[in-house]
Design a protein around this motif. Sequence first.
Motif, PDB file in Angstrom:
ATOM      1  N   ALA A  25       0.324  -0.969   0.196  1.00 33.44           N
ATOM      2  CA  ALA A  25      -0.235   0.195  -0.228  1.00 33.44           C
ATOM      3  C   ALA A  25       0.986   0.955   0.438  1.00 33.44           C
ATOM      4  CB  ALA A  25      -1.047  -0.560   0.840  1.00 33.44           C
ATOM      5  N   ILE A  26       1.854   0.858   0.640  1.00 31.89           N
ATOM      6  CA  ILE A  26       3.237   2.630   0.856  1.00 31.89           C
ATOM      7  C   ILE A  26       3.418   2.591  -0.039  1.00 31.89           C
ATOM      8  CG2 ILE A  26       4.545   3.036   1.458  1.00 31.89           C
ATOM      9  CD1 ILE A  26       4.026   1.840   4.236  1.00 31.89           C
ATOM     10  N   ARG A  27       3.519   1.694  -0.787  1.00 30.75           N
ATOM     11  CA  ARG A  27       4.709   1.319  -2.364  1.00 30.75           C
ATOM     12  C   ARG A  27       3.904   2.312  -3.859  1.00 30.75           C
ATOM     13  NH1 ARG A  27       7.281  -4.188  -2.003  1.00 30.75           N
ATOM     14  NH2 ARG A  27      10.186  -3.374  -1.330  1.00 30.75           N
ATOM     15  N   GLY A  28       2.311   1.543  -3.387  1.00 29.05           N
ATOM     16  CA  GLY A  28       1.367   2.414  -4.507  1.00 29.05           C
ATOM     17  C   GLY A  28       1.453   3.634  -4.419  1.00 29.05           C
ATOM     18  N   ALA A  29       0.791   4.210  -2.945  1.00 32.57           N
ATOM     19  CA  ALA A  29       1.491   5.108  -2.253  1.00 32.57           C
ATOM     20  C   ALA A  29       2.140   6.331  -3.226  1.00 32.57           C
ATOM     21  CB  ALA A  29       0.980   5.805  -1.249  1.00 32.57           C
ATOM     22  N   VAL A  30       3.443   5.954  -3.000  1.00 37.40           N
ATOM     23  CA  VAL A  30       4.778   6.662  -3.750  1.00 37.40           C
ATOM     24  C   VAL A  30       3.816   7.105  -4.906  1.00 37.40           C
ATOM     25  CG1 VAL A  30       6.996   6.715  -3.600  1.00 37.40           C
ATOM     26  CG2 VAL A  30       6.022   5.456  -1.717  1.00 37.40           C
ATOM     27  N   PHE A  31       4.228   6.153  -5.995  1.00 36.38           N
ATOM     28  CA  PHE A  31       3.579   6.876  -7.028  1.00 36.38           C
ATOM     29  C   PHE A  31       2.762   7.470  -7.237  1.00 36.38           C
ATOM     30  CE2 PHE A  31       6.278   2.605  -7.909  1.00 36.38           C
ATOM     31  CZ  PHE A  31       6.597   2.626  -8.357  1.00 36.38           C
ATOM     32  N   GLU A  32       1.666   7.502  -6.697  1.00 35.14           N
ATOM     33  CA  GLU A  32       1.263   8.107  -6.617  1.00 35.14           C
ATOM     34  C   GLU A  32       0.659  10.345  -6.005  1.00 35.14           C
ATOM     35  OE1 GLU A  32      -2.636   6.295  -4.266  1.00 35.14           O
ATOM     36  OE2 GLU A  32      -3.553   4.853  -5.966  1.00 35.14           O
ATOM     37  N   GLU A  33       1.415   9.741  -5.436  1.00 35.06           N
ATOM     38  CA  GLU A  33       2.040  11.118  -4.486  1.00 35.06           C
ATOM     39  C   GLU A  33       3.416  11.719  -5.320  1.00 35.06           C
ATOM     40  OE1 GLU A  33       1.558  14.075  -0.577  1.00 35.06           O
ATOM     41  OE2 GLU A  33       0.573  11.635  -2.154  1.00 35.06           O
ATOM     42  N   LEU A  34       4.118  10.667  -5.923  1.00 33.17           N
ATOM     43  CA  LEU A  34       5.222  11.607  -7.130  1.00 33.17           C
ATOM     44  C   LEU A  34       3.850  11.890  -8.072  1.00 33.17           C
ATOM     45  CD1 LEU A  34       7.473   9.449  -7.161  1.00 33.17           C
ATOM     46  CD2 LEU A  34       8.311  11.459  -6.933  1.00 33.17           C
ATOM     47  N   ALA A  35       3.532  11.072  -9.068  1.00 32.57           N
ATOM     48  CA  ALA A  35       2.431  11.721  -9.678  1.00 32.57           C
ATOM     49  C   ALA A  35       1.882  13.025  -9.526  1.00 32.57           C
ATOM     50  CB  ALA A  35       1.572  10.996 -10.225  1.00 32.57           C
ATOM     51  N   ALA A  36       0.991  13.353  -8.271  1.00 33.50           N
ATOM     52  CA  ALA A  36       0.173  14.045  -7.811  1.00 33.50           C
ATOM     53  C   ALA A  36       1.615  15.806  -7.505  1.00 33.50           C
ATOM     54  CB  ALA A  36      -0.689  13.803  -6.741  1.00 33.50           C
ATOM     55  N   VAL A  37       2.407  14.911  -6.406  1.00 37.26           N
ATOM     56  CA  VAL A  37       2.804  16.720  -5.904  1.00 37.26           C
ATOM     57  C   VAL A  37       4.353  16.830  -6.546  1.00 37.26           C
ATOM     58  CG1 VAL A  37       1.548  16.435  -3.790  1.00 37.26           C
ATOM     59  CG2 VAL A  37       3.122  15.508  -3.661  1.00 37.26           C
ATOM     60  N   GLY A  38       5.428  15.886  -7.168  1.00 34.63           N
ATOM     61  CA  GLY A  38       6.659  15.952  -7.699  1.00 34.63           C
ATOM     62  C   GLY A  38       6.760  15.184  -6.228  1.00 34.63           C
ATOM     63  N   PHE A  39       8.236  15.268  -6.718  1.00 38.36           N
ATOM     64  CA  PHE A  39       9.395  14.482  -5.308  1.00 38.36           C
ATOM     65  C   PHE A  39       9.754  15.945  -4.492  1.00 38.36           C
ATOM     66  CE2 PHE A  39      13.441  14.638  -3.859  1.00 38.36           C
ATOM     67  CZ  PHE A  39      13.245  12.965  -3.447  1.00 38.36           C
ATOM     68  N   ALA A  40       9.818  16.944  -4.790  1.00 42.15           N
ATOM     69  CA  ALA A  40      10.656  18.118  -3.713  1.00 42.15           C
ATOM     70  C   ALA A  40       8.817  18.001  -2.835  1.00 42.15           C
ATOM     71  CB  ALA A  40      10.679  19.132  -4.323  1.00 42.15           C
ATOM     72  N   ARG A  41       7.852  18.406  -3.311  1.00 41.85           N
ATOM     73  CA  ARG A  41       6.715  18.593  -2.722  1.00 41.85           C
ATOM     74  C   ARG A  41       6.363  17.496  -1.823  1.00 41.85           C
ATOM     75  NH1 ARG A  41       2.026  21.551  -5.807  1.00 41.85           N
ATOM     76  NH2 ARG A  41       1.424  21.036  -3.516  1.00 41.85           N
ATOM     77  N   SER A 110       4.216   8.503 -16.329  1.00 46.26           N
ATOM     78  CA  SER A 110       4.110  10.570 -17.293  1.00 46.26           C
ATOM     79  C   SER A 110       4.360  10.906 -16.813  1.00 46.26           C
ATOM     80  CB  SER A 110       2.858  10.240 -18.054  1.00 46.26           C
ATOM     81  OG  SER A 110       2.047  10.358 -17.610  1.00 46.26           O
ATOM     82  N   GLN A 111       4.151  11.299 -15.168  1.00 51.29           N
ATOM     83  CA  GLN A 111       4.161  12.250 -14.333  1.00 51.29           C
ATOM     84  C   GLN A 111       5.659  11.856 -13.869  1.00 51.29           C
ATOM     85  OE1 GLN A 111       2.292  15.322 -13.920  1.00 51.29           O
ATOM     86  NE2 GLN A 111       1.121  14.526 -15.708  1.00 51.29           N
ATOM     87  N   VAL A 112       5.642  11.024 -13.174  1.00 52.88           N
ATOM     88  CA  VAL A 112       6.623   9.821 -12.113  1.00 52.88           C
ATOM     89  C   VAL A 112       8.311  10.615 -12.838  1.00 52.88           C
ATOM     90  CG1 VAL A 112       7.721   8.805 -10.844  1.00 52.88           C
ATOM     91  CG2 VAL A 112       5.232   9.111 -10.612  1.00 52.88           C
ATOM     92  N   ILE A 113       8.299  10.180 -14.366  1.00 60.08           N
ATOM     93  CA  ILE A 113       9.839   9.634 -14.710  1.00 60.08           C
ATOM     94  C   ILE A 113       9.981  11.549 -15.008  1.00 60.08           C
ATOM     95  CG2 ILE A 113      11.196   8.869 -16.902  1.00 60.08           C
ATOM     96  CD1 ILE A 113       9.560   6.564 -16.772  1.00 60.08           C
ATOM     97  N   PRO A 114       9.471  12.249 -15.785  1.00 60.67           N
ATOM     98  CA  PRO A 114      10.111  13.527 -15.876  1.00 60.67           C
ATOM     99  C   PRO A 114      10.907  14.839 -14.697  1.00 60.67           C
ATOM    100  CG  PRO A 114       8.401  13.231 -17.123  1.00 60.67           C
ATOM    101  CD  PRO A 114       7.806  12.267 -15.982  1.00 60.67           C
ATOM    102  N   ASP A 115       9.350  14.191 -14.124  1.00 58.78           N
ATOM    103  CA  ASP A 115      10.040  14.561 -12.700  1.00 58.78           C
ATOM    104  C   ASP A 115      11.059  14.169 -11.706  1.00 58.78           C
ATOM    105  OD1 ASP A 115       8.933  16.504  -9.941  1.00 58.78           O
ATOM    106  OD2 ASP A 115       9.146  14.427  -8.749  1.00 58.78           O
ATOM    107  N   LEU A 116      11.298  13.426 -11.685  1.00 58.79           N
ATOM    108  CA  LEU A 116      12.745  12.233 -10.825  1.00 58.79           C
ATOM    109  C   LEU A 116      14.113  12.427 -12.065  1.00 58.79           C
ATOM    110  CD1 LEU A 116      11.555   8.744 -10.229  1.00 58.79           C
ATOM    111  CD2 LEU A 116      12.347  10.200  -8.631  1.00 58.79           C
ATOM    112  N   LEU A 117      14.108  12.944 -13.113  1.00 57.70           N
ATOM    113  CA  LEU A 117      14.800  13.409 -14.261  1.00 57.70           C
ATOM    114  C   LEU A 117      15.442  14.585 -13.537  1.00 57.70           C
ATOM    115  CD1 LEU A 117      14.165  12.048 -17.384  1.00 57.70           C
ATOM    116  CD2 LEU A 117      14.944  10.425 -16.280  1.00 57.70           C
ATOM    117  N   VAL A 118      14.339  15.428 -13.628  1.00 54.90           N
ATOM    118  CA  VAL A 118      14.648  16.958 -13.151  1.00 54.90           C
ATOM    119  C   VAL A 118      15.331  16.605 -11.189  1.00 54.90           C
ATOM    120  CG1 VAL A 118      13.209  19.343 -12.357  1.00 54.90           C
ATOM    121  CG2 VAL A 118      13.219  17.631 -14.074  1.00 54.90           C
TER     122      VAL A 118
END
Length: 202
Positions: A25-41, A110-118
């Motif tokens: 559940a935590i792992r799934g939440a991480v991907f959703e959170e990354l897509a929603a707010v990005g790594f920095a936030r 589509s949201q996570v990969i570009p953000d992580l590359l930044v």
Amino acid sequence: MTTDPGTRRRVPAGAAVLREDVTDAIRGAVFEELAAVGFARMSMEGIARRAGVGKTAVYRRWKSKLALVLDLVSAVAVQGMPAPATGSLYGDVRAVLELASYALRHPVASQVIPDLLVEAARNPEISDTIKAALLDPQQGIAAVVVRDAVARGELPGGSDPDRALDLIVGPLYWRLAVVRAPLPKGYLDDLAASAVAALKAN
């Protein structure tokens, strides 16, 4: 009092037992959170809230959001993607493009990969992990595609797998991850044909 040697050993009192369903559940939440707010936030609190668990459950498994994201990205690298074996250079290139387009169009990826590359440009640790998870497997697949094409006589010996990877996936990544434009009908077929022509022209 004697202990039956066939009896299963009990977990010591106070020992942390990490439930797999909570971890998933935590792992799934991480991907959703990354897509929603990005790594920095992104925050451990936000991940816990989205997973429906206490913050302690997250920290018991990972000491920080960086450690958590790196662990998940590394897990993706282990899964990998098999190299195609269609019997032709065009077929192999088309298969690579099909799988890559599926991944890049995934709503979370589509949201996570570009953000992580930044973030990778700012953090060497993230950069190394992203390279291992995304670049190294793709380079391995390109090497197999080129090797097989050379063996069939479709490409000359000494063809560069890195150049092949740039020609095959580069335009697709630009369109889907940077420009974020939809793929017209027949786009992957045309792109595969163009990449093959460019590789053979070398």
